[in-house]
Design an enzyme around this catalytic site. Structure first.
Site, PDB file in Angstrom:
ATOM      1  N   TYR A 263      84.417  75.427  50.463  1.00 29.56           N
ATOM      2  CA  TYR A 263      84.151  75.221  49.034  1.00 29.56           C
ATOM      3  C   TYR A 263      82.923  76.062  48.674  1.00 29.56           C
ATOM      4  O   TYR A 263      82.158  76.449  49.565  1.00 29.56           O
ATOM      5  CB  TYR A 263      83.944  73.731  48.694  1.00 29.56           C
ATOM      6  CG  TYR A 263      82.875  73.031  49.488  1.00 29.56           C
ATOM      7  CD1 TYR A 263      81.597  72.884  48.997  1.00 29.56           C
ATOM      8  CD2 TYR A 263      83.148  72.508  50.749  1.00 29.56           C
ATOM      9  CE1 TYR A 263      80.607  72.247  49.721  1.00 29.56           C
ATOM     10  CE2 TYR A 263      82.169  71.864  51.492  1.00 29.56           C
ATOM     11  CZ  TYR A 263      80.905  71.741  50.968  1.00 29.56           C
ATOM     12  OH  TYR A 263      79.927  71.122  51.697  1.00 29.56           O
ATOM     13  N   HIS A 310      80.423  77.651  53.483  1.00 28.38           N
ATOM     14  CA  HIS A 310      80.597  78.567  52.357  1.00 28.38           C
ATOM     15  C   HIS A 310      80.799  80.007  52.820  1.00 28.38           C
ATOM     16  O   HIS A 310      80.357  80.379  53.893  1.00 28.38           O
ATOM     17  CB  HIS A 310      79.363  78.512  51.450  1.00 28.38           C
ATOM     18  CG  HIS A 310      78.867  77.130  51.227  1.00 28.38           C
ATOM     19  ND1 HIS A 310      79.662  76.156  50.684  1.00 28.38           N
ATOM     20  CD2 HIS A 310      77.674  76.554  51.494  1.00 28.38           C
ATOM     21  CE1 HIS A 310      78.961  75.032  50.622  1.00 28.38           C
ATOM     22  NE2 HIS A 310      77.766  75.241  51.105  1.00 28.38           N
TER      23      HIS A 310
END
Ligand code: C5P
Length: 335
Positions: A263, A310
């Protein structure tokens, strides 16, 4: 006395040099000096992209046909839900599916009950609360990268209308490089800290439990642990709380990070959020060390990008591309 000797020596050297050699020496020194200043200029230009030359053009003030590139248009969704409120709290099926995939805890928690409790407590607005059609809003998004150290960006950051800081990025002791003004602090429970009364708490709920924590922090104060210990409460102005919509997170993940990582990082979400609410976006404090470590300007931690959920490199490249497309101004910093 020393000076007279020096002048004498210089005259002797010049006299001994044939005129042609002297001219060659003069020319080569001039070229070396020119090259030096040209490179210095490039370095400065790279760091301080001047607003006048790179005027950011964001959707609210630009003609879409003239200013939007295909690359930007393929990603930018002007109608995406930005902030969470009582009218948009029902999540689309695809948003719900993606969002619950981020959560380790059982997702059968009563989402409806939790989300219903939110809006009597916090501002319940659809659009960005302080948007003003006649005002050109400038924003600084300040990430926590160690490349801010020695940058002297403080005054530029403080000159913007909104200064958005992320997680625990401090200002005290770092004013020269990061400024001292904070209008928005982006937080989630694990990064929560006390805010002053004038700062907006922009809450990023990565899971339902985060929303439960927000409610608890301002009421019962009973939640003390999520994946790790979290503060049971914080000082903040609850009338300035803004909650990011899960649809926005999914949008950033799919459109802007193209499903890289698990995400998007809090900082990257903030950059795209700023693109949606600001007329001019200035980005500071993003980027790893040369060997790919996630470092901070305020501590000595070094986390390899690979250990994070990430896609740091991809996010960084996207910010650079946004800069090249003149949608924001990226200030690279020094390390
Ligand atoms: O480390 P932390 O998550 O608190 O940093 C805030 C944001 O700053 C990150 O989410 C990331 O987007 C950005 N950052 C970065 N490079 C670093 C450190 C932080 O781009 N070295």
């Amino acid at each position: 006395m020393r000076r007279a000797t020096l002048q004498g020596n210089m005259a002797m050297v010049l006299h001994k040099l044939k005129p042609l050699r002297f001219v060659t020496l003069l020319l080569s020194s001039t070229i070396i000096l020119c090259l030096y200043f040209e490179n210095t200029g490039k370095l400065l230009n790279d760091t301080y992209h001047r607003v006048s030359e790179n005027a950011a053009c964001v959707y609210r003030t630009c003609s879409p046909d003239r200013e939007r590139t295909d690359w930007f248009s393929a990603r930018y969704a002007p109608t995406v839900q930005l902030l969470y409120n009582s009218r948009n709290r029902a999540l689309r099926r695809d948003v719900w599916r993606w969002w619950r995939g981020l959560q380790k805890e059982p997702y059968f928690r009563n989402y409806t009950t939790v989300s219903r409790k939110l809006f009597p407590l916090f501002p319940d607005k659809n659009n960005y609360s302080e948007s003003h059609p006649n005002h050109w809003r400038t924003c600084a998004v300040v990430g926590n990268s160690g490349n801010l150290l020695g940058s002297h960006f403080g005054p530029i950051i403080d000159s913007k209308d909104f200064v958005m800081r992320i997680n625990r990025g401090p200002t005290k002791g770092f004013e020269e490089d990061v400024g001292s003004k904070t209008t928005h602090r982006i937080l989630y429970p694990e990064s929560a800290m006390n805010l002053d009364n004038s700062t907006h708490l922009v809450f990023f709920p990565f899971k339902i439990l985060d929303i439960e924590w927000l409610i608890s922090a301002f009421t019962t104060k009973h939640i003390r642990r999520i994946y790790k210990d979290v503060p049971s409460t914080i000082t903040a102005n609850k009338d300035k709380v803004m909650i990011l919509h899960p649809e926005f997170m999914k949008y950033v993940y799919e459109k802007w990070t193209e499903n890289h990582g698990r995400y998007p990082s809090t900082g990257f979400l903030t950059v795209i959020f700023a693109l949606h609410i600001c007329d001019e976006v200035h980005v500071f404090g993003f980027g790893a060390t040369k060997d790919g470590n996630w470092h901070h300007y305020f501590d000595q931690t070094l986390t390899p990008y690979a250990y994070e959920s990430h896609a740091g490199d991809f996010e960084y490249e996207t910010i650079i591309r946004l800069h090249q497309e003149k949608k924001l101004l990226m200030y690279k910093g020094w390390t």
